[in-house]
Scaffold this motif. Structure first.
Motif, PDB file in Angstrom:
ATOM      1  N   THR A  50      93.632  -8.046  -0.369  1.00 57.33           N
ATOM      2  CA  THR A  50      92.695  -7.631  -1.406  1.00 57.33           C
ATOM      3  C   THR A  50      91.524  -8.601  -1.380  1.00 57.33           C
ATOM      4  O   THR A  50      91.720  -9.809  -1.479  1.00 57.33           O
ATOM      5  N   LEU A  63      86.223   0.321  -6.168  1.00 52.57           N
ATOM      6  CA  LEU A  63      87.246   0.021  -5.160  1.00 52.57           C
ATOM      7  C   LEU A  63      87.053   0.904  -3.933  1.00 52.57           C
ATOM      8  O   LEU A  63      86.792   2.097  -4.052  1.00 52.57           O
ATOM      9  N   ARG A  65      89.201   1.750  -0.303  1.00 54.10           N
ATOM     10  CA  ARG A  65      90.533   1.562   0.261  1.00 54.10           C
ATOM     11  C   ARG A  65      90.610   1.961   1.727  1.00 54.10           C
ATOM     12  O   ARG A  65      90.006   2.947   2.150  1.00 54.10           O
ATOM     13  N   VAL A 120      85.873  -4.131  -4.798  1.00 53.97           N
ATOM     14  CA  VAL A 120      87.238  -4.502  -4.407  1.00 53.97           C
ATOM     15  C   VAL A 120      87.587  -3.761  -3.121  1.00 53.97           C
ATOM     16  O   VAL A 120      87.498  -2.526  -3.066  1.00 53.97           O
ATOM     17  N   MET A 122      90.495  -2.777  -0.648  1.00 54.81           N
ATOM     18  CA  MET A 122      91.953  -2.615  -0.697  1.00 54.81           C
ATOM     19  C   MET A 122      92.470  -2.285   0.703  1.00 54.81           C
ATOM     20  O   MET A 122      92.413  -1.147   1.149  1.00 54.81           O
ATOM     21  N   LEU A 142      93.879  -2.929  -8.868  1.00 53.37           N
ATOM     22  CA  LEU A 142      92.864  -2.202  -9.640  1.00 53.37           C
ATOM     23  C   LEU A 142      92.097  -3.106 -10.597  1.00 53.37           C
ATOM     24  O   LEU A 142      91.006  -2.755 -11.055  1.00 53.37           O
ATOM     25  N   VAL A 149      88.629  -1.272 -12.199  1.00 55.14           N
ATOM     26  CA  VAL A 149      87.533  -0.631 -11.456  1.00 55.14           C
ATOM     27  C   VAL A 149      87.195   0.706 -12.112  1.00 55.14           C
ATOM     28  O   VAL A 149      88.063   1.380 -12.680  1.00 55.14           O
ATOM     29  N   ALA A 152      87.012   4.792  -7.409  1.00 52.05           N
ATOM     30  CA  ALA A 152      87.695   4.413  -6.165  1.00 52.05           C
ATOM     31  C   ALA A 152      87.434   5.477  -5.111  1.00 52.05           C
ATOM     32  O   ALA A 152      87.420   6.685  -5.414  1.00 52.05           O
TER      33      ALA A 152
END
Length: 387
Positions: A50, A63, A65, A120, A122, A142, A149, A152
């Motif tokens: 992270t 976020l 991912r 962020v 991920m 999160l 966040v 996402a």
């Protein structure tokens, strides 16, 4: 960045790892992020990474991912960077997802002062059935920026179906919930020549398999689909022996919470009733897997608009219907509004209509999409924060 992104992706592809423990992959990700102004944390219960980028202006957090794990598949491709590990392959394109997310981190770090908030990143293990997203959520991904966040986003490449470089998504349900039904029917074994002296579990189990299909077609609205596929059936050891037990396993795909709950209740009731009618015992175990992947309407529209803005209208289309695959990014989207997007990565020499699809030992993905995927993830984060 194209050459560097290709290098990262090829290194990941050559050493694929399965499940929640991905030490080599984690090390490659940390190397790819080295030198960037990131707050980096590694997972406690899994090999996650992270990373938080603090923007130069105040604002919320978003976020991005990328999943990192591979599949237990023996690769059958003639690539210079083919998997070096027997029985393990990046057959679903997660090596591209990881690379694009690392690329987005570099792009956004270069524009850190323009960011109106935090990002962020991920990097997730265990998407392929190991609930990696659940563990990362439990460990606080999160809230890694200090607050929840506000949105996402994730990309997923496909090796077929979509033309190269074309994105597709839709508001609402995009991917199915994936659950399992495991049924064990117990009777009394005996000689195949005298079935009346035994309690044969095989005909009853076969009846259950076909009855489950009738349950779907007669019990559920065709416009709210349910798919039941029995992929495993085992019973007996020889043609003249009636076994004590028959066992089958099914995957069940649904697109609404109502049908997901209803199919669980009806399927268990159906196999229990059939077993009772035949004087047999049955154990029916319904395992809840990943929920429906539901794109937030506003975030899906925003994502589509930004893809068109960045790449042009020919590079995006709204999917007319959901896909029956499943994703644990659904767990993120249950807590945070966001969007999941498909990206065509079929090599130009292959036909998307006939090319090997994700999870195939012959699935192949084109490196040419790496810069675009990294650019889109970075653009979504920056634009969403500005909004």
């Amino acid at each position: 960045m194209s050459d560097e992104l290709r290098r990262i992706r090829h290194a990941l592809h050559a050493e694929p790892e399965i499940g929640l423990d991905l030490p080599r992959t984690q090390e490659k990700v940390l190397q790819a992020l080295d030198g960037l102004p990131l707050e980096i944390h590694t997972g406690r219960s899994l090999s996650s990474v992270t990373a938080v980028l603090r923007g130069g202006k105040p604002g919320p957090a978003v976020l991005l991912r990328g999943d990192m794990d591979a599949l237990p598949v023996q690769e059958r491709n003639a690539l210079p960077y083919i998997s070096k590990l027997d029985g393990s392959m990046h057959a679903c394109g997660h090596d591209l997802h990881t690379t694009m997310l690392a690329g987005a981190a570099h792009l956004l770090a270069g524009r850190r002062e323009e960011l109106a908030g935090d990002v962020v990143f991920m990097f997730q293990p265990g998407e392929e059935g190991f609930e990696g997203a659940k563990y990362m959520i439990e460990e606080g991904v999160l809230d890694a920026a200090g607050e929840r966040v506000v949105a996402a986003y994730a990309l997923h490449v496909v090796s077929a179906m979509l033309p190269p470089g074309v994105y597709s998504s839709r508001p609402g349900p995009l991917l199915a919930a994936a659950d399992t039904l495991v049924v064990t029917v117990r009777g009394r074994g005996g000689h195949g020549s005298s079935p009346h002296r035994a309690l044969d579990p095989i005909p009853a189990a076969c009846e259950m398999v076909t009855a489950l299909q009738t349950m779907v077609t007669r019990g559920f609205d065709v416009f709210d689909p349910v798919v039941v596929t029995v992929g495993s059936f085992h019973a007996g050891t020889a043609d003249n022996i009636i076994p004590d037990e028959a066992r089958f396993e099914a995957t069940i795909r649904t697109f609404s919470k109502a049908n997901r709950a209803a199919v669980k209740e009806r399927a268990v009731r159906l196999v229990t009733g059939l077993a009772e009618a035949h004087g047999l015992e049955v154990r029916a175990e319904f395992g809840m897997g990943y929920p429906v992947t539901v794109n937030d309407d506003t975030e899906a529209a925003f994502t589509g608009d930004e893809i068109v803005e960045l790449f042009g209208p020919s590079r995006f289309f709204v999917a007319p219907q959901p896909v029956t695959g499943a994703e644990d990014f659904s767990l993120v989207l249950e807590d945070v509004p966001g969007a999941f997007v498909f990206l065509g990565a079929c090599p130009p020499e292959r036909d998307p209509a006939t090319a090997a699809y994700n999870h195939s030992p012959e699935a192949e993905f084109d490196d040419a999409v790496l810069p675009d995927g990294a650019a889109l993830l970075a653009h979504l984060a920056m634009t969403r924060l500005a909004r």
